[in-house]
Scaffold this active site. Structure first.
Site, mmCIF file in Angstrom:
data_model
loop_
_atom_site.group_PDB
_atom_site.id
_atom_site.type_symbol
_atom_site.label_atom_id
_atom_site.label_comp_id
_atom_site.label_asym_id
_atom_site.label_seq_id
_atom_site.Cartn_x
_atom_site.Cartn_y
_atom_site.Cartn_z
ATOM 1 N N ALA A 169 31.254 48.944 89.129
ATOM 2 C CA ALA A 169 31.566 48.254 90.385
ATOM 3 C C ALA A 169 31.785 46.777 90.094
ATOM 4 C CB ALA A 169 30.427 48.432 91.391
ATOM 5 N N SER A 171 33.837 42.928 91.880
ATOM 6 C CA SER A 171 33.869 42.157 93.120
ATOM 7 C C SER A 171 34.938 42.641 94.095
ATOM 8 C CB SER A 171 34.096 40.678 92.811
ATOM 9 O OG SER A 171 35.238 40.509 91.994
ATOM 10 N N ALA A 173 36.692 45.951 93.546
ATOM 11 C CA ALA A 173 36.957 47.387 93.413
ATOM 12 C C ALA A 173 35.816 48.055 92.675
ATOM 13 C CB ALA A 173 38.276 47.614 92.672
ATOM 14 N N VAL A 175 34.991 51.918 90.278
ATOM 15 C CA VAL A 175 35.648 52.976 89.505
ATOM 16 C C VAL A 175 34.805 54.248 89.569
ATOM 17 C CG1 VAL A 175 36.566 53.645 87.246
ATOM 18 C CG2 VAL A 175 36.637 51.243 87.966
ATOM 19 N N LYS A 189 40.201 53.904 90.035
ATOM 20 C CA LYS A 189 39.793 52.575 90.505
ATOM 21 C C LYS A 189 40.245 52.418 91.954
ATOM 22 C CE LYS A 189 40.260 47.657 89.316
ATOM 23 N NZ LYS A 189 40.831 46.693 88.331
ATOM 24 N N ASP A 331 40.935 38.042 81.811
ATOM 25 C CA ASP A 331 39.555 38.262 82.275
ATOM 26 C C ASP A 331 38.765 39.107 81.270
ATOM 27 O OD1 ASP A 331 37.453 37.959 84.028
ATOM 28 O OD2 ASP A 331 38.036 39.636 85.321
#
Length: 552
Positions: A169, A171, A173, A175, A189, A331
């Protein structure tokens, strides 16, 4: 200082504080409106946005007042001012952390974004870094609604099984693991409901607060953060674009068998006809890939995987993205990179979450390669020329410090760090810089370089957790930078003397730099061997001493 504020600035503080007091009263009796299913969507998201915005205004108002009164009357260049400023930063960072934890969603994402920037005050980056591991899953009944509205079918028609508990989990979404009708394992997702409604309110609030802070403190300008964050969020909310980024990255690394990117599933086929989309703007269906977080050092050691080897491969992967492909994952935190054990290669790196990517301008990519060539050769003139093309003016002198932790005047080999004297000089020089200098520098950065700074900061954090020495990243970057420039060796057409000479010069430069890096790599290898041998000798001496003690 406080008394010199003009009337408008004072009024802004009072307005912020008043709104904040109201926020405190509202938030005491407000639940998370996102999940109040008995209200219409517009009312639910509107109330949620109002409460979240009020909390944000209150937090910033308290921080503003704390800053103004705590530093009132102190001399800016004094040690006392520096100590008090650090304490104010820490208190403010803790308040912002609490705000992000309470508001969740985009506020968590914003906090993560700031934490990844090494250029912000360390009190903020260290405090907000805890947000990387914080995410509360959305109740499955809301996730089911997103799935059915996007996939156009009941889940039982598509999946044999669908785990309601998410395997991850974040911010925006979460999965879920699922099994398709053909028994293929997939990861699905799913974007949280209502985000596109909330993002407009949250971004508008952040923009308003940024302008209010700048009004009160002209040297503190954060528009550059907000602009970069808005771009990142826009990309992350489009799962179709994320799927395309994923496929492009897989193509870039298709010859590297130690890098894996989950395959995207686009459409549901029935009798060779597409009946619905598996991947939409809010749902992304992909191949399920198992593995552990890359920074789980205990797991790596138990599995017989050397964390340093992982660090080397990770550095090479991201160096290739930046210097060769010009297509950069923005990211790379631990949750987005897994280590999967493989019998043939020992381990592979699994790259996840391809929402935030930056396609580098080709001229910028080449200039960034040239910057690293200049850093290798300690060529201050070329560093200045590249800095001018980046548009950062006088701040070019800090590029070596940012990327290699050495001064522009340093003559020591790449990766050797600074001498004690150099450290003193740097500390003194940085102490003389004001917040205006920081704001001006960050505002002058091209967007491509800002992305690289953030990605590099996250990568350094990972390498540190893996226990990797500094030279691993520096050598990987340097080698790929030289390779990135070598792609221009065949530029030009025909066999004219001028073209042939240019190609010959580029080739000689390439092999000269490659030889230099090979020598540096050998030096570092010898140092590593020396440390290992010395460590083993110490161990043997201690064992021998114990044996002598037993028989004496």
């Amino acid at each position: 200082m406080w008394r010199t504020l003009n009337f408008t600035a004072k009024l802004s503080v009072y307005a912020l504080t008043a709104a904040g007091v109201g926020a405190g009263a509202v938030s005491l009796t407000s639940d998370n409106f996102q999940y109040l299913s008995n209200l219409p969507d517009e009312a639910r998201f509107g109330l949620s946005g109002l409460v979240r915005s009020s909390r944000a205004v209150f937090t910033i108002a308290v921080n503003v007042v704390d800053y103004k009164y705590s530093l009132y009357g102190l001399v800016e260049d004094s040690d006392e001012y520096g100590r008090e400023l650090s304490e104010v930063y820490l208190r403010s960072a803790k308040r912002v952390l609490k705000l992000c934890e309470t508001n969740k969603g985009f506020y968590v994402k914003a906090g993560q974004f700031v934490a990844a920037l090494r250029q912000v005050p360390k009190e903020y980056s260290s405090t907000l870094s805890s947000l990387q591991d914080q995410a509360v899953p959305c109740p499955f009944k809301f996730i089911r609604e997103v799935l059915t509205s996007n996939l156009k079918k009941d889940l039982n028609e598509i999946f044999i099984s669908f785990d309601e508990e998410p395997i991850a989990a974040a911010s925006i979404a979460q999965v879920h693991h699922a099994l398709l009708q053909n028994h293929e394992e997939v990861a699905v997702k799913v974007q949280y409901p209502g985000l596109k409604h909330l993002v407009r309110v949250d971004i508008a609030t952040m923009s308003l607060l940024s302008k209010a802070v700048t009004l009160l403190f002209p040297d503190y300008r954060f528009g550059w953060i907000l602009s970069a964050f808005k771009d990142a969020i826009a990309m992350e909310l489009d799962f179709i674009q994320e799927a395309r980024n994923s496929e492009r990255t897989a193509e870039n690394f298709e010859t590297n068998k130690r890098v894996k990117v989950p395959r995207v599933l686009w459409v549901l086929l029935h009798d060779y006809f597409a009946t619905s989309d598996w991947t939409t703007e809010q749902v992304l269906t992909m191949q399920f890939c198992s593995g552990n977080k890359i920074d789980d050092v205990e797991y790596l050691k138990k599995a017989g995987v050397d964390p340093i080897q992982v660090a080397m491969l990770l550095s090479e992967v991201f160096a290739s993205m930046v210097f060769i492909h010009g297509f950069v994952h923005g990211d790379p935190h631990p949750g987005n990179i897994l280590i999967s054990l493989e019998p043939k290669h020992g381990f592979t790196i699994v790259l996840l979450d391809h929402g935030i990517y930056k396609e580098l301008d080709e001229d910028f990519r080449l200039d960034y390669c040239r910057l690293w060539r200049a850093l290798i050769l300690r060529n201050a003139n070329e560093i200045q020329q590249v800095g001018e093309r980046f548009g950062i003016g006088k701040y070019f002198r800090y590029l070596p410090l940012i990327f290699t932790e050495t001064t522009i005047e340093s003559k020591s080999a790449l990766g050797k760090g600074m001498s004690t004297e150099e450290r003193k000089m740097v500390k003194q020089e940085l102490k003389s810089l004001k917040m205006e200098d920081f704001s001006s520098f960050m505002e002058s950065l091209p967007p491509d370089l800002l992305t690289i700074l953030r990605t590099d900061g996250l990568l350094r954090s990972l390498l540190s957790k893996l226990g990797a020495p500094r030279h691993i990243r520096l050598l990987a970057y340097s080698k790929r930078a030289v390779d990135g420039l070598s792609t221009r060796r065949m530029a030009g057409s025909g066999l004219s003397p001028k073209t042939s000479f240019s190609r010959l010069k580029l080739s000689l430069d390439y092999y000269h730099l490659r030889c230099l890096l090979g020598f540096l790599e050998l030096v570092y290898l010898m140092e590593d061997v020396k440390h290992i041998v010395v460590g083993k000798l110490k161990h043997l001496v201690l064992r021998a001493a114990r044996l002598l003690h037993l028989f004496s």
